[in-house]
Design an enzyme around this catalytic site. Structure first.
Site, PDB file in Angstrom:
ATOM      1  N   ASP A   8       8.533  28.767 -24.500  1.00  0.00           N
ATOM      2  CA  ASP A   8       7.427  29.607 -24.161  1.00  0.00           C
ATOM      3  C   ASP A   8       7.340  29.209 -22.649  1.00  0.00           C
ATOM      4  O   ASP A   8       6.885  27.844 -22.292  1.00  0.00           O
ATOM      5  CB  ASP A   8       6.349  29.365 -24.728  1.00  0.00           C
ATOM      6  CG  ASP A   8       4.901  29.936 -24.425  1.00  0.00           C
ATOM      7  OD1 ASP A   8       5.063  30.732 -23.178  1.00  0.00           O
ATOM      8  OD2 ASP A   8       3.950  29.653 -24.889  1.00  0.00           O
ATOM      9  N   LYS A  69       5.166  31.727 -12.481  1.00  0.00           N
ATOM     10  CA  LYS A  69       5.513  32.849 -13.059  1.00  0.00           C
ATOM     11  C   LYS A  69       5.033  34.128 -12.528  1.00  0.00           C
ATOM     12  O   LYS A  69       5.666  35.110 -12.671  1.00  0.00           O
ATOM     13  CB  LYS A  69       4.982  32.938 -14.519  1.00  0.00           C
ATOM     14  CG  LYS A  69       5.524  33.772 -15.630  1.00  0.00           C
ATOM     15  CD  LYS A  69       4.955  33.206 -17.157  1.00  0.00           C
ATOM     16  CE  LYS A  69       5.085  34.316 -18.030  1.00  0.00           C
ATOM     17  NZ  LYS A  69       4.761  33.827 -19.362  1.00  0.00           N
ATOM     18  N   GLU A 167       6.827  38.105 -25.563  1.00  0.00           N
ATOM     19  CA  GLU A 167       5.677  37.138 -26.103  1.00  0.00           C
ATOM     20  C   GLU A 167       5.071  37.665 -27.369  1.00  0.00           C
ATOM     21  O   GLU A 167       4.786  36.998 -28.381  1.00  0.00           O
ATOM     22  CB  GLU A 167       4.772  36.722 -24.997  1.00  0.00           C
ATOM     23  CG  GLU A 167       5.249  35.689 -24.048  1.00  0.00           C
ATOM     24  CD  GLU A 167       4.654  35.709 -22.749  1.00  0.00           C
ATOM     25  OE1 GLU A 167       3.400  36.098 -22.539  1.00  0.00           O
ATOM     26  OE2 GLU A 167       5.283  34.980 -21.661  1.00  0.00           O
ATOM     27  N   ASP A 189      -3.598  38.392 -26.367  1.00  0.00           N
ATOM     28  CA  ASP A 189      -3.593  36.984 -25.733  1.00  0.00           C
ATOM     29  C   ASP A 189      -4.435  36.924 -24.327  1.00  0.00           C
ATOM     30  O   ASP A 189      -4.027  37.537 -23.285  1.00  0.00           O
ATOM     31  CB  ASP A 189      -1.871  37.469 -25.419  1.00  0.00           C
ATOM     32  CG  ASP A 189      -1.710  35.834 -24.540  1.00  0.00           C
ATOM     33  OD1 ASP A 189      -2.199  35.159 -24.342  1.00  0.00           O
ATOM     34  OD2 ASP A 189      -0.177  35.842 -24.364  1.00  0.00           O
TER      35      ASP A 189
END
Ligand code: AMP
Length: 609
Positions: A8, A69, A167, A189
């Site tokens: 991850d 990211k 994800e 999330d």
């Protein structure tokens, strides 16, 4: 089969996991740390990654890179709005962002690769063997270039990226939801700085992303800030200590605020103490969970409207959803669990550690690939339509939006002008009819031998692999000559842009279609006019094939067709084309018998510039 690990690669933290028999398990370092902060810092000792880099964050913000990211697969113009959040310097080279850190300029994949290397060596120490293969997760809304940038990061780190997995799909896998074979799953999330909601459909063991939504700047940090503001204000009024005079106090208060927030997830009440600078005494305060919840209820509300929107986009109501999965550290907050449960009318899955579920799911996927778990495929969909440019600047679609991947599509094209020695393959992404309104992904040329217009056969193939990466091949059917390209666009797309492009395609649908119909009619008219001119020149040589009346009628119809091209009505152009076809078809037939088949042939294939 070599070992495959699951990774991850997160905005705030990254993790690596493997399958311990049938149980996905996080790999910790020697000190038992399971998370690697996704932070890289330039220090006198060189580049540092993870916990040591995190220590630099407040002391040397200008040479500590976090949240890299957010920049993966993007150009500088894509991230203008983000820049306000970052103290480090960004420039751009050949469409790729360069992050300046110390005396180095590094691309986002290079920085992500350092985080991956840290995870890789952690796993290598654990197994006592080299690790070369990995599955890496990305947000469901990541586009081609963001996925490709993630693969690049893996390659730089010496990893063979076997699969890029969404994800939310990973989170569902961690809970073994694939075993139910079908159903609708919502993955909520909420991490430190981002919120994502994804609606997945599971059918025959295959996952499909029905809709995604979220907020790229909403998360646990905002909850901390609410507590921090209260604390700093009280420190100022009751102790007279001002943050402006003591900037280091902000960091101290931030850390205490986050600790208090986390404790309030399991305790009803917490007391906070902050030693103040210059013997200013100690600030003491008790926060109840109730009071804290009142401070942040509007923030939680801000996650529920994108959730409802995603449901609408997926064509579902909350009650249709069979399983709800919670991901991200912030979902430990009881109020969030209550609100999510109230919205969906069922308790969400929160048995696994919400920080770890994505990495655990990546390990499950890795095991599926390694053959440890069989009978399952994992599929996603393309977020936007893909196609190529055809004559007149219109887009010809090969792979429609929301097509399940991996997929492939093939179409035949031809040339527009006589003697064309190359065709341009211009690859596009978007929902609009015209090239100018869509995104250009890449272009290349295929050399062809000169032939009359409409004769060459160019076969264009689009292949999208399971990672969402597109390869395009153009092949001259006669010669077998072929060219291909792997699309790796230098500029990325945010999820908001995807939304905008889809939205605009609805708004402009009517006007776009009209313009497309006009361009297509003009293209066809031009081909027919050229063929007619050629045929008339030909009959002038052969004499006995036609009468002068017939030729005059054809010329007259051709003139009327040329006249119609100045207008905007595709129907008038079509009528004129038909009139010319009627006037010329008897001659065309006679010419055909004269083995001049190509001269007046109707053009059925789309033509390329
Ligand atoms: P993630 O990005 O998923 O690692 O989530 C990190 C966020 O979760 C940070 O904002 C943490 O403060 C927050 N977090 C971690 N544990 C808790 C907890 N027990 N209660 C509330 N928030 C938490």
């Amino acid at each position: 089969m070599a070992r495959i690990v699951g990774i991850d690669l997160g905005t705030t933290n990254s993790l690596i996991a493997y399958m311990d028999g049938k149980v996905p398990t996080i790999i910790a370092d020697a000190d038992g740390h399971r998370l690697v902060p996704s932070i890289v810092a330039y220090t006198p000792k060189g580049l540092q990654v993870g916990d040591t880099a995190k220590e630099q964050l407040t002391r040397h913000p200008e040479r500590t890179v976090y949240s890299v990211k957010r920049f993966m697969g993007k150009g500088l113009s894509d991230v203008q709005d983000e820049l306000q959040y970052f103290p480090y310097r960004l420039t751009e080279q050949a469409g790729v962002i360069q992050i300046h850190i110390g005396n180095k300029a590094l691309t986002p994949p290079e920085i992500s690769a350092m985080i991956l290397k840290e995870l890789k060596s952690r796993a290598e120490r654990f197994f006592g063997e080299e690790i070369r293969k990995a599955v890496i997760t990305v947000p469901a809304y990541f586009n081609d270039s963001q996925r490709q940038a993630t693969k690049d990061a893996g390659k730089i780190a010496g990893l063979d990226v076997m699969r890029i997995v969404n994800e939310p799909t990973a989170a569902a896998l961690a809970y073994g939801l694939q075993k139910r074979k079908q159903g609708l799953i919502a993955v909520y999330d909420l991490g430190g700085g981002t919120f994502d909601i994804s609606i997945l459909k599971l059918k025959g063991g295959i996952f499909e992303v029905l809709a995604t939504n979220g907020n790229t700047h909403l998360g646990g940090d905002d909850f901390d800030r609410r507590l921090m503001e209260v604390m700093l204000e009280e420190i100022k009024t009751t102790h007279g200590t001002h943050i402006k005079k003591h900037p280091e106090l902000a960091q101290e208060v931030r850390v205490r605020a986050e600790q208090a927030k986390c404790r309030l997830s399991s305790e009803k009440e917490v007391s906070v103490e902050v030693p103040l600078p210059e013997d200013g005494g100690t600030y003491r305060r008790v926060f109840s969970r109730e009071a804290f919840e009142a401070m942040v209820t509007d923030l939680i509300e801000k996650t529920l409207s994108p959730t409802r929107k995603a449901l609408v986009d997926a064509g579902l109501s909350a009650a249709d959803v069979d399983e709800v999965v919670l991901v991200g550290g912030s979902t430990r907050m009881p109020l969030i669990r209550q609100r999510v449960e109230a919205l969906f009318g069922k308790p969400p899955h929160c048995e696994l550690n919400p920080d770890e579920v994505v990495a655990l799911g990546a390990a499950v996927q890795a095991s599926i690939l390694a053959g440890g778990i069989q009978d399952m495929l994992l599929l996603d969909v393309t977020p936007l339509t893909l196609g190529i440019e055809t004559m007149g600047g219109v887009m010809s679609s090969l792979v429609r939006r929301n097509t399940t991947i991996p997929t492939s599509a093939k179409e035949m094209f031809t040339t527009f002008v006589d003697g064309q020695t190359s065709v341009d393959i211009h690859i596009l992404q978007g929902e609009r009819e015209l090239v100018k309104d869509n995104r250009s992904l890449a272009r290349f040329q295929l050399k062809i031998p000169p032939l009359p217009a409409g004769v060459p056969r160019i076969e264009v193939t689009f292949m999208i692999d399971a990672n969402g990466i597109l390869s395009v091949t153009a092949r001259d059917v006669r010669t077998g000559e072929a060219q291909s390209i792997d699309v790796k666009p230098s500029y990325g797309l945010s999820d908001q842009e995807v939304e905008r492009m889809i939205h605009e395609s609805y708004i402009f649908a009517q006007q776009d279609i009209k313009e497309r119909q006009r361009i297509e009619a003009v293209n066809e008219a031009q081909s027919i006019l050229r063929a007619t001119d050629k045929a008339l020149a030909r009959v002038a040589e052969t004499q006995d094939l036609t009468t002068s009346e017939e030729q005059e009628a054809i010329r007259q119809s051709a003139a009327e067709l040329r006249q119609s091209l100045t207008g905007h009505d595709h129907r008038k152009i079509r009528q004129a084309i038909e009139a010319l076809n009627r006037a010329s078809s008897p001659l065309a037939e006679r010419l055909m018998n004269h083995s001049l088949q190509d001269a007046l042939k109707d053009k059925k294939l789309s033509q390329m510039p």
